[in-house]
Design a protein around this motif. Structure first.
Motif, PDB file in Angstrom:
ATOM      1  N   ALA A   1      18.968   0.465 -22.482  1.00  9.93           N
ATOM      2  CA  ALA A   1      20.415   1.125 -22.000  1.00  9.93           C
ATOM      3  C   ALA A   1      21.282   1.544 -23.005  1.00  9.93           C
ATOM      4  CB  ALA A   1      21.211  -0.168 -21.197  1.00  9.93           C
ATOM      5  N   VAL A   2      21.094   0.971 -24.373  1.00  9.38           N
ATOM      6  CA  VAL A   2      22.234   1.451 -25.019  1.00  9.38           C
ATOM      7  C   VAL A   2      21.467   2.690 -25.705  1.00  9.38           C
ATOM      8  CG1 VAL A   2      22.720   0.672 -27.776  1.00  9.38           C
ATOM      9  CG2 VAL A   2      23.081  -0.841 -26.025  1.00  9.38           C
ATOM     10  N   ARG A   3      20.126   2.540 -26.059  1.00 10.26           N
ATOM     11  CA  ARG A   3      19.722   4.049 -26.512  1.00 10.26           C
ATOM     12  C   ARG A   3      19.722   5.070 -25.591  1.00 10.26           C
ATOM     13  NH1 ARG A   3      15.445   0.399 -28.056  1.00 10.26           N
ATOM     14  NH2 ARG A   3      14.055   0.963 -26.270  1.00 10.26           N
ATOM     15  N   GLN A   4      19.738   4.763 -24.245  1.00 15.42           N
ATOM     16  CA  GLN A   4      19.914   5.839 -23.434  1.00 15.42           C
ATOM     17  C   GLN A   4      21.238   6.339 -23.351  1.00 15.42           C
ATOM     18  OE1 GLN A   4      18.140   7.769 -21.358  1.00 15.42           O
ATOM     19  NE2 GLN A   4      18.494   7.487 -19.207  1.00 15.42           N
ATOM     20  N   LEU A   5      22.176   5.650 -23.370  1.00 13.90           N
ATOM     21  CA  LEU A   5      23.669   5.913 -23.308  1.00 13.90           C
ATOM     22  C   LEU A   5      24.017   6.779 -24.481  1.00 13.90           C
ATOM     23  CD1 LEU A   5      25.753   2.918 -21.753  1.00 13.90           C
ATOM     24  CD2 LEU A   5      24.878   4.961 -20.725  1.00 13.90           C
ATOM     25  N   ILE A   6      23.446   6.402 -25.969  1.00 14.34           N
ATOM     26  CA  ILE A   6      23.536   7.091 -27.032  1.00 14.34           C
ATOM     27  C   ILE A   6      22.795   8.391 -26.873  1.00 14.34           C
ATOM     28  CG2 ILE A   6      23.076   7.131 -29.393  1.00 14.34           C
ATOM     29  CD1 ILE A   6      23.383   4.171 -29.328  1.00 14.34           C
TER      30      ILE A   6
END
Length: 300
Positions: free
Chosen positions: A40-45
């Motif tokens: 999720a973090v990688r996707q949002l970044i």
């Protein structure tokens, strides 16, 4: 006597430093221990959430809302009244701001018809900038290459027209067609889910099957309900204060800020929907499993 409190303070600061370091280490390791959080973090970044939301809000304010006015001008009075009511409820327009919108929509029939139709066509075509921006957001969330103009052009116009119609119908749906919130909230959730499920499939050019798009659509439906409740609680007072402070420009400031909030929520929902669709249990159910070690590079 004075050294003892100083010593206690020093020890207290040392303990807080140790605890802060432990918490920071835990936060860095959290994506490793909880794969969903890491993805999720990688996707949002990668999606660049706020940048996408700001672009969508700007396009909606500068092109799509004028297109809504143009469509309302050339439609029957009942539709124009629906537009005014939707804007009044969704943006918290009251008093002079609501009267200004009413007068703006009422002046369209005084224009020359030939020029008005030409202007309406140009406005609608320029408003497809919102459709193109939304398509880029969906493609970025699903890591797909940009569609060709020949393939996507008609989809831009269709999505824009459906979006405008949905905006007009939004207020009666949220009111449960006069029956109250007990019906309006479920209808808003179902309607939001359906429209954003279809939106992703349409703007992605059917390159992603329907079922993997469902988690993002459900999250969009939940966001629609939350935004509907929040707009009726927060916007009227915020709009009144802004108009009192900045005059007519207050409508612009508050309306644009709310559009940024709205598109931030929707972009977040679509981005996280992609992540959820590839979680092991959900992926098996929806048929959206990716190859091991290749998250984000799957074929759908």
């Amino acid at each position: 006597m004075s050294e003892q409190p100083t010593g206690r303070k020093a020890r207290r600061r040392a303990r807080w430093k140790v605890r802060s370091a432990e918490l920071a280490g835990y936060a860095r390791e959290l994506p490793v221990h909880v794969p969903l959080v890491g993805r999720a973090v990688r996707q949002l970044i990668r999606v660049n959430l706020l940048d996408c939301a700001t672009r969508l809000a700007a396009q909606a304010f500068l092109s799509a809302l004028p297109a809504l006015f143009v469509v309302a001008v050339f439609t029957p009075a009942a539709v124009r009244d629906g537009v005014v009511q939707s804007l009044r409820k969704e943006l918290g327009l009251q008093g002079e701001a609501a009267q200004t919108v009413q007068q703006l929509l009422g002046t369209g029939h005084e224009q020359d018809t030939g020029f008005g139709i030409l202007g309406a066509a140009v406005t609608l075509l320029s408003a497809t900038a919102l459709s193109r921006a939304m398509q880029r957001v969906c493609e970025r969330c699903w890591e797909l290459p940009k569609s060709g103009t020949r393939v996507a052009a008609w989809r831009w116009l269709v999505w824009l027209l459906v979006w405008l119609v949905t905006l007009v119908l939004q207020t009666p749906v949220r009111d449960g067609f006069g029956l109250g919130a007990w019906l309006g909230i479920p209808l808003t959730f179902l309607g939001g889910t359906a429209i954003w499920w279809w939106t992703q499939h349409l703007l992605l050019g059917a390159r992603v099957r329907w079922l993997p798009l469902l988690p993002g659509a459900l999250l969009c439906g939940a966001v629609s309900v939350g935004l509907g409740v929040a707009s009726r609680v927060y916007l009227p007072g915020a709009m009144t204060r802004s108009i009192g402070q900045f005059g007519p420009y207050g409508v612009v400031f508050t309306g644009l800020s709310w559009l940024i909030v709205m598109f931030t929520g929707l972009t977040l929902a679509i981005a996280l929907g992609r992540v959820l669709s590839e979680e092991e249990p959900v992926a098996e159910l929806l048929g959206s499993r990716t190859e091991p070690g290749h998250w984000g590079g799957a074929r759908f």
